[in-house]
Design an enzyme around this catalytic site. Sequence first.
Site, PDB file in Angstrom:
ATOM      1  N   SER A 111       0.845  -1.195   0.000  1.00 39.01           N
ATOM      2  CA  SER A 111       0.000   0.000   0.000  1.00 39.01           C
ATOM      3  C   SER A 111       0.878   1.241   0.000  1.00 39.01           C
ATOM      4  O   SER A 111       2.031   1.199   0.461  1.00 39.01           O
ATOM      5  CB  SER A 111      -0.844  -0.041   1.267  1.00 39.01           C
ATOM      6  OG  SER A 111      -1.091   1.252   1.747  1.00 39.01           O
ATOM      7  N   SER A 112       0.310   2.357  -0.466  1.00 42.27           N
ATOM      8  CA  SER A 112       1.090   3.599  -0.497  1.00 42.27           C
ATOM      9  C   SER A 112       1.391   4.125   0.904  1.00 42.27           C
ATOM     10  O   SER A 112       2.207   5.041   1.049  1.00 42.27           O
ATOM     11  CB  SER A 112       0.345   4.671  -1.299  1.00 42.27           C
ATOM     12  OG  SER A 112      -0.933   4.896  -0.757  1.00 42.27           O
ATOM     13  N   CYS A 113       0.784   3.543   1.948  1.00 42.65           N
ATOM     14  CA  CYS A 113       1.079   4.039   3.304  1.00 42.65           C
ATOM     15  C   CYS A 113       2.449   3.599   3.795  1.00 42.65           C
ATOM     16  O   CYS A 113       2.872   3.990   4.879  1.00 42.65           O
ATOM     17  CB  CYS A 113      -0.006   3.641   4.286  1.00 42.65           C
ATOM     18  SG  CYS A 113       0.015   1.908   4.674  1.00 42.65           S
ATOM     19  N   TYR A 140       0.327  -1.147  10.120  1.00 43.42           N
ATOM     20  CA  TYR A 140       0.109  -1.789   8.816  1.00 43.42           C
ATOM     21  C   TYR A 140       1.301  -1.523   7.901  1.00 43.42           C
ATOM     22  O   TYR A 140       1.796  -2.425   7.215  1.00 43.42           O
ATOM     23  CB  TYR A 140      -1.179  -1.204   8.227  1.00 43.42           C
ATOM     24  CG  TYR A 140      -1.573  -1.746   6.887  1.00 43.42           C
ATOM     25  CD1 TYR A 140      -2.191  -2.986   6.778  1.00 43.42           C
ATOM     26  CD2 TYR A 140      -1.349  -1.016   5.722  1.00 43.42           C
ATOM     27  CE1 TYR A 140      -2.572  -3.480   5.539  1.00 43.42           C
ATOM     28  CE2 TYR A 140      -1.724  -1.508   4.486  1.00 43.42           C
ATOM     29  CZ  TYR A 140      -2.336  -2.736   4.401  1.00 43.42           C
ATOM     30  OH  TYR A 140      -2.710  -3.216   3.170  1.00 43.42           O
ATOM     31  N   LYS A 144       3.868  -4.134   5.951  1.00 47.95           N
ATOM     32  CA  LYS A 144       3.991  -4.171   4.491  1.00 47.95           C
ATOM     33  C   LYS A 144       5.432  -3.900   4.037  1.00 47.95           C
ATOM     34  O   LYS A 144       5.888  -4.464   3.045  1.00 47.95           O
ATOM     35  CB  LYS A 144       3.010  -3.170   3.858  1.00 47.95           C
ATOM     36  CG  LYS A 144       1.552  -3.609   3.991  1.00 47.95           C
ATOM     37  CD  LYS A 144       1.324  -4.891   3.193  1.00 47.95           C
ATOM     38  CE  LYS A 144      -0.081  -5.424   3.305  1.00 47.95           C
ATOM     39  NZ  LYS A 144      -0.277  -6.680   2.551  1.00 47.95           N
ATOM     40  N   LEU A 170      -7.582   2.051  -2.687  1.00 47.33           N
ATOM     41  CA  LEU A 170      -8.390   1.255  -3.629  1.00 47.33           C
ATOM     42  C   LEU A 170      -9.867   1.341  -3.269  1.00 47.33           C
ATOM     43  O   LEU A 170     -10.226   1.590  -2.117  1.00 47.33           O
ATOM     44  CB  LEU A 170      -7.961  -0.209  -3.551  1.00 47.33           C
ATOM     45  CG  LEU A 170      -6.495  -0.471  -3.888  1.00 47.33           C
ATOM     46  CD1 LEU A 170      -6.108  -1.881  -3.486  1.00 47.33           C
ATOM     47  CD2 LEU A 170      -6.257  -0.245  -5.375  1.00 47.33           C
ATOM     48  N   HIS A 183     -12.688   2.107   4.704  1.00 48.62           N
ATOM     49  CA  HIS A 183     -12.000   3.248   4.109  1.00 48.62           C
ATOM     50  C   HIS A 183     -13.028   4.304   3.691  1.00 48.62           C
ATOM     51  O   HIS A 183     -14.232   4.076   3.756  1.00 48.62           O
ATOM     52  CB  HIS A 183     -11.167   2.798   2.906  1.00 48.62           C
ATOM     53  CG  HIS A 183      -9.945   2.048   3.302  1.00 48.62           C
ATOM     54  ND1 HIS A 183      -9.874   0.674   3.247  1.00 48.62           N
ATOM     55  CD2 HIS A 183      -8.752   2.457   3.783  1.00 48.62           C
ATOM     56  CE1 HIS A 183      -8.684   0.294   3.673  1.00 48.62           C
ATOM     57  NE2 HIS A 183      -7.980   1.345   4.008  1.00 48.62           N
TER      58      HIS A 183
END
Length: 312
Positions: A111-113, A140, A144, A170, A183
């Site tokens: 994920s972009s986080c 999270y 990742k 997403l 989300h």
Amino acid sequence: MTDFVLEGRRVFVAGHRGMVGSACVRRLQRENCEVLVAGREEVDLTRQADVESWMERNKPDVVIVAAAKVGGILANDSFPAEFLYQNLMIESHLIHAAYKVGVAKLLFLGSSCIYPREAAQPIREDALLTGPLEKTNEWYAIAKIAGIKLCQAYRKQYGCDFISAMPCNLYGPGDNFHPTGSHVIPGLLRRFHEAKLAGAESVTCWGTGAPRREFLYVDDLADACVFLLKTYSESEHINVGTGDDITIKELAEEIRRVTGFEGSLVWDASKPDGTMLKRMDVSRLGELGWRASTPFTEGVRKAYDCFVGAQC
Ligand code: GDP
């Protein structure tokens, strides 16, 4: 380099009941490969023995790691142990078992986080680990980042063709529409829809509405996954997104239009905004020849149709 051939392969989609996994299963049906899935009752991915014995018995050629404990900004912030522990376990077991049974290609999804909170925009892949993370989802994110590093380590030490892709936020069919755990897109679709049915005067959204987010329709991500399985074989993770972002205020207006709610919007600034900016640089993927194709309004409409049960 010649493309990796999916045709005739046994492709295991881990997490096939989730939004991303189910989109991957839909997309793989056009690829002439055999799709393998395993429900939670058959294999608990947080248990190494379960995963290893399932992989030994089923011997997939390809694995897509779409299984994860996911949630919106409040869920991430409220259940740190679950987000860190479960994600570390799921990815470690799948990646290690894939190595043990000789999987030919593995795609790990993050994920972009994973990127630093203050990363320069748009965020390039090499911004990873250059600064502190956003606090609301660091648990999270850490899991990742460890997944990316596992893929790199197994490639470096054992020569495994394991790759990682990092999508932006997403949305789409099969999303989690929980009122507080979800989300922003599914959360607001539900809240606006229910407000319309109840004839409410206003809908409350979280934060200030000022943060910007980049949203990708999940079937576009699934298409990118197939593209990457065939064409990408590098150690570095790769960004997947549209390259465009909008403010949460603009998003809320869009959702008001799609749901047909006619009341006003109220912003609850006691809820977290999270990071202000996280638009990704998707030029590497663009140079390889892939771009997203679903217009935003069409995607939001499809997600809404799924929520109201018209089609999903
Ligand atoms: P994030 O990208 O990890 O922050 O993921 P989210 O999708 O949970 O939140 C995105 C942004 O939308 C944040 O700034 C939230 O404060 C904002 N937001 C506004 N209303 C909502 C809502 O009802 N649910 C969620 N999850 N976020 C909301």
